[in-house]
Write a protein that holds these residues in place. Structure first.
Motif, mmCIF file in Angstrom:
data_model
loop_
_atom_site.group_PDB
_atom_site.id
_atom_site.type_symbol
_atom_site.label_atom_id
_atom_site.label_comp_id
_atom_site.label_asym_id
_atom_site.label_seq_id
_atom_site.Cartn_x
_atom_site.Cartn_y
_atom_site.Cartn_z
ATOM 1 N N ASP A 78 14.034 10.113 2.745
ATOM 2 C CA ASP A 78 13.690 9.259 1.608
ATOM 3 C C ASP A 78 13.787 10.084 0.326
ATOM 4 O O ASP A 78 12.827 10.751 -0.077
ATOM 5 C CB ASP A 78 12.274 8.700 1.784
ATOM 6 N N SER A 79 14.960 10.046 -0.306
ATOM 7 C CA SER A 79 15.193 10.871 -1.494
ATOM 8 C C SER A 79 14.337 10.426 -2.672
ATOM 9 O O SER A 79 13.888 11.260 -3.474
ATOM 10 C CB SER A 79 16.677 10.821 -1.889
ATOM 11 N N ALA A 80 14.099 9.111 -2.801
ATOM 12 C CA ALA A 80 13.276 8.612 -3.918
ATOM 13 C C ALA A 80 11.852 9.155 -3.821
ATOM 14 O O ALA A 80 11.272 9.591 -4.823
ATOM 15 C CB ALA A 80 13.266 7.090 -3.913
ATOM 16 N N ALA A 81 11.296 9.136 -2.603
ATOM 17 C CA ALA A 81 9.947 9.665 -2.408
ATOM 18 C C ALA A 81 9.914 11.167 -2.657
ATOM 19 O O ALA A 81 8.935 11.698 -3.199
ATOM 20 C CB ALA A 81 9.457 9.354 -1.002
ATOM 21 N N THR A 82 10.991 11.864 -2.278
ATOM 22 C CA THR A 82 11.061 13.310 -2.487
ATOM 23 C C THR A 82 11.096 13.641 -3.972
ATOM 24 O O THR A 82 10.388 14.537 -4.443
ATOM 25 C CB THR A 82 12.299 13.902 -1.792
ATOM 26 N N VAL A 83 11.926 12.904 -4.720
ATOM 27 C CA VAL A 83 11.985 13.109 -6.172
ATOM 28 C C VAL A 83 10.626 12.816 -6.807
ATOM 29 O O VAL A 83 10.134 13.575 -7.643
ATOM 30 C CB VAL A 83 13.074 12.210 -6.807
ATOM 31 N N GLY A 84 9.992 11.720 -6.374
ATOM 32 C CA GLY A 84 8.664 11.381 -6.885
ATOM 33 C C GLY A 84 7.653 12.470 -6.582
ATOM 34 O O GLY A 84 6.806 12.798 -7.426
ATOM 35 N N SER A 85 7.738 13.040 -5.389
ATOM 36 C CA SER A 85 6.804 14.095 -4.991
ATOM 37 C C SER A 85 6.998 15.346 -5.842
ATOM 38 O O SER A 85 6.020 16.009 -6.225
ATOM 39 C CB SER A 85 6.989 14.435 -3.510
ATOM 40 N N TYR A 86 8.251 15.679 -6.151
ATOM 41 C CA TYR A 86 8.512 16.842 -7.016
ATOM 42 C C TYR A 86 7.977 16.591 -8.428
ATOM 43 O O TYR A 86 7.409 17.497 -9.053
ATOM 44 C CB TYR A 86 10.008 17.160 -7.059
ATOM 45 N N ILE A 87 8.162 15.373 -8.930
ATOM 46 C CA ILE A 87 7.614 15.035 -10.251
ATOM 47 C C ILE A 87 6.085 15.130 -10.226
ATOM 48 O O ILE A 87 5.464 15.673 -11.147
ATOM 49 C CB ILE A 87 8.057 13.620 -10.677
ATOM 50 N N GLY A 88 5.487 14.621 -9.140
ATOM 51 C CA GLY A 88 4.040 14.712 -8.992
ATOM 52 C C GLY A 88 3.552 16.148 -8.957
ATOM 53 O O GLY A 88 2.538 16.493 -9.587
ATOM 54 N N LEU A 89 4.264 17.005 -8.227
ATOM 55 C CA LEU A 89 3.892 18.426 -8.159
ATOM 56 C C LEU A 89 4.012 19.102 -9.526
ATOM 57 O O LEU A 89 3.178 19.931 -9.887
ATOM 58 C CB LEU A 89 4.780 19.154 -7.146
ATOM 59 N N ALA A 90 5.064 18.758 -10.266
ATOM 60 C CA ALA A 90 5.242 19.335 -11.605
ATOM 61 C C ALA A 90 4.096 18.922 -12.523
ATOM 62 O O ALA A 90 3.559 19.747 -13.282
ATOM 63 C CB ALA A 90 6.586 18.895 -12.187
ATOM 64 N N LEU A 91 3.705 17.655 -12.455
ATOM 65 C CA LEU A 91 2.590 17.179 -13.283
ATOM 66 C C LEU A 91 1.274 17.812 -12.858
ATOM 67 O O LEU A 91 0.438 18.176 -13.698
ATOM 68 C CB LEU A 91 2.491 15.650 -13.183
ATOM 69 N N LEU A 92 1.087 17.958 -11.546
ATOM 70 C CA LEU A 92 -0.121 18.600 -11.035
ATOM 71 C C LEU A 92 -0.181 20.062 -11.493
ATOM 72 O O LEU A 92 -1.234 20.554 -11.909
ATOM 73 C CB LEU A 92 -0.139 18.504 -9.514
ATOM 74 N N ALA A 93 0.967 20.755 -11.437
ATOM 75 C CA ALA A 93 1.025 22.143 -11.914
ATOM 76 C C ALA A 93 0.693 22.213 -13.398
ATOM 77 O O ALA A 93 0.032 23.151 -13.854
ATOM 78 C CB ALA A 93 2.413 22.733 -11.646
ATOM 79 N N ALA A 94 1.144 21.207 -14.164
ATOM 80 C CA ALA A 94 0.866 21.183 -15.601
ATOM 81 C C ALA A 94 -0.633 21.032 -15.870
ATOM 82 O O ALA A 94 -1.172 21.675 -16.776
ATOM 83 C CB ALA A 94 1.639 20.035 -16.252
ATOM 84 N N VAL A 95 -1.306 20.202 -15.080
ATOM 85 C CA VAL A 95 -2.760 20.038 -15.227
ATOM 86 C C VAL A 95 -3.474 21.324 -14.837
ATOM 87 O O VAL A 95 -4.375 21.798 -15.556
ATOM 88 C CB VAL A 95 -3.273 18.862 -14.378
ATOM 89 N N PHE A 96 -3.101 21.909 -13.705
ATOM 90 C CA PHE A 96 -3.739 23.148 -13.253
ATOM 91 C C PHE A 96 -3.555 24.272 -14.281
ATOM 92 O O PHE A 96 -4.462 25.067 -14.516
ATOM 93 C CB PHE A 96 -3.160 23.578 -11.909
ATOM 94 N N ALA A 97 -2.362 24.337 -14.884
ATOM 95 C CA ALA A 97 -2.115 25.372 -15.897
ATOM 96 C C ALA A 97 -3.001 25.152 -17.115
ATOM 97 O O ALA A 97 -3.510 26.113 -17.708
ATOM 98 C CB ALA A 97 -0.640 25.364 -16.301
ATOM 99 N N ALA A 98 -3.208 23.888 -17.503
ATOM 100 C CA ALA A 98 -4.083 23.584 -18.643
ATOM 101 C C ALA A 98 -5.535 23.954 -18.339
ATOM 102 O O ALA A 98 -6.249 24.483 -19.202
ATOM 103 C CB ALA A 98 -3.973 22.097 -19.003
ATOM 104 N N ILE A 99 -5.963 23.690 -17.096
ATOM 105 C CA ILE A 99 -7.322 24.080 -16.684
ATOM 106 C C ILE A 99 -7.457 25.601 -16.709
ATOM 107 O O ILE A 99 -8.453 26.153 -17.195
ATOM 108 C CB ILE A 99 -7.634 23.543 -15.272
ATOM 109 N N GLY A 100 -6.461 26.296 -16.185
ATOM 110 C CA GLY A 100 -6.487 27.761 -16.150
ATOM 111 C C GLY A 100 -6.518 28.372 -17.535
ATOM 112 O O GLY A 100 -7.215 29.367 -17.778
#
Length: 241
Positions: free
Chosen positions: A131-153
């Motif tokens: 499921d390439s659409a779900a994979t792309v969505g998951s990568y976008i989700g991980l990037a956004l999650l990393a952005a939040v974690f970096a802001a917290i850090g």
């Protein structure tokens, strides 16, 4: 801001930090995705990368605070923060440059995992049975999650001069925002459980990982990132009070 970004990113590359972070992330995710029988794609029998996207947030929860802990805490301890803040740069430029450098390093760790996608794509029966659409969505989700974690850090590093304290505060903060609301929601039933769960990252990350990019989820992540960066900027400006 670009000058700060380049300086910070080069300092990561000129120290073991970048290589340790990328190496630990790839080894940890590689073991869960390919080696450990309870989570291995080869044992699972389905062509997806759900193991990667389930484990990566927990690994990021420790690795991103390790990246961000030095951003302001080290400058304060070394006494160079005053020199930096007296340069012809705004607090926003300093903050933006440091934030983007940390986020860029986290995203750089994600880049090699595209080989996982290619491998699963080729191993699928028939080939491409993923499921390439779900994979792309998951990568976008991980990037956004990393952005939040970096802001917290970054916020954690701005409120202390001790890197270890900054790391611990960031880890606790990331854990509470990612998993804390889910745990609290499990105590309730019905509508209260749903609304409490929506306050945490995990619910929005799960939605995006399905390949459904909803404006509400994007608004949640962007609001959280902007709020945390504004809080960090406020901490920097408090020196003038």
């Amino acid at each position: 801001m670009y000058a700060i970004l380049r300086k910070e990113f080069n300092s990561f590359l000129n120290s073991p930090v970048a290589y340790v972070v990328i190496g630990v992330f790839l080894v940890a995710t590689g073991l869960f995705v390919w080696v450990f029988p309870d989570s291995s794609v080869l044992e699972y029998g389905f062509a997806d990368l759900q193991t990667l996207f389930n484990m990566a947030p927990w690994i990021f929860l420790f690795l991103i605070p390790a990246i961000t802990m030095r951003t302001f805490a080290e400058e304060k301890k070394a006494g160079t923060i005053e020199l930096l803040l007296t340069r012809p740069l705004t607090d926003g430029q300093i903050l933006g440059g440091k934030y983007l450098a940390c986020l860029l390093l986290a995203l750089l760790a994600l880049l090699p995992t595209l080989l996982y996608y290619y491998s699963v794509y080729k191993l699928g029966n028939p080939e491409g049975n993923i499921d390439s659409a779900a994979t792309v969505g998951s990568y976008i989700g991980l990037a956004l999650l990393a952005a939040v974690f970096a802001a917290i850090g970054l916020f954690a590093s701005a409120i202390t001069r001790d890197q270890i304290i900054a790391f611990l505060v960031a880890v606790v903060g990331c854990f509470l925002v990612y998993s804390g609301f889910d745990s609290l929601a499990s105590v309730f039933d019905g509508a209260p459980a749903y609304y409490i769960g929506q306050l945490g990252i995990a619910a929005h990350y799960r939605d995006i990982s399905k390949g459904l990019i909803d404006s509400r989820d994007l608004t949640y992540f962007l609001s959280l990132i902007i709020g945390l960066l504004l809080a960090t900027k406020l901490v920097l400006q408090s020196r003038n009070w």
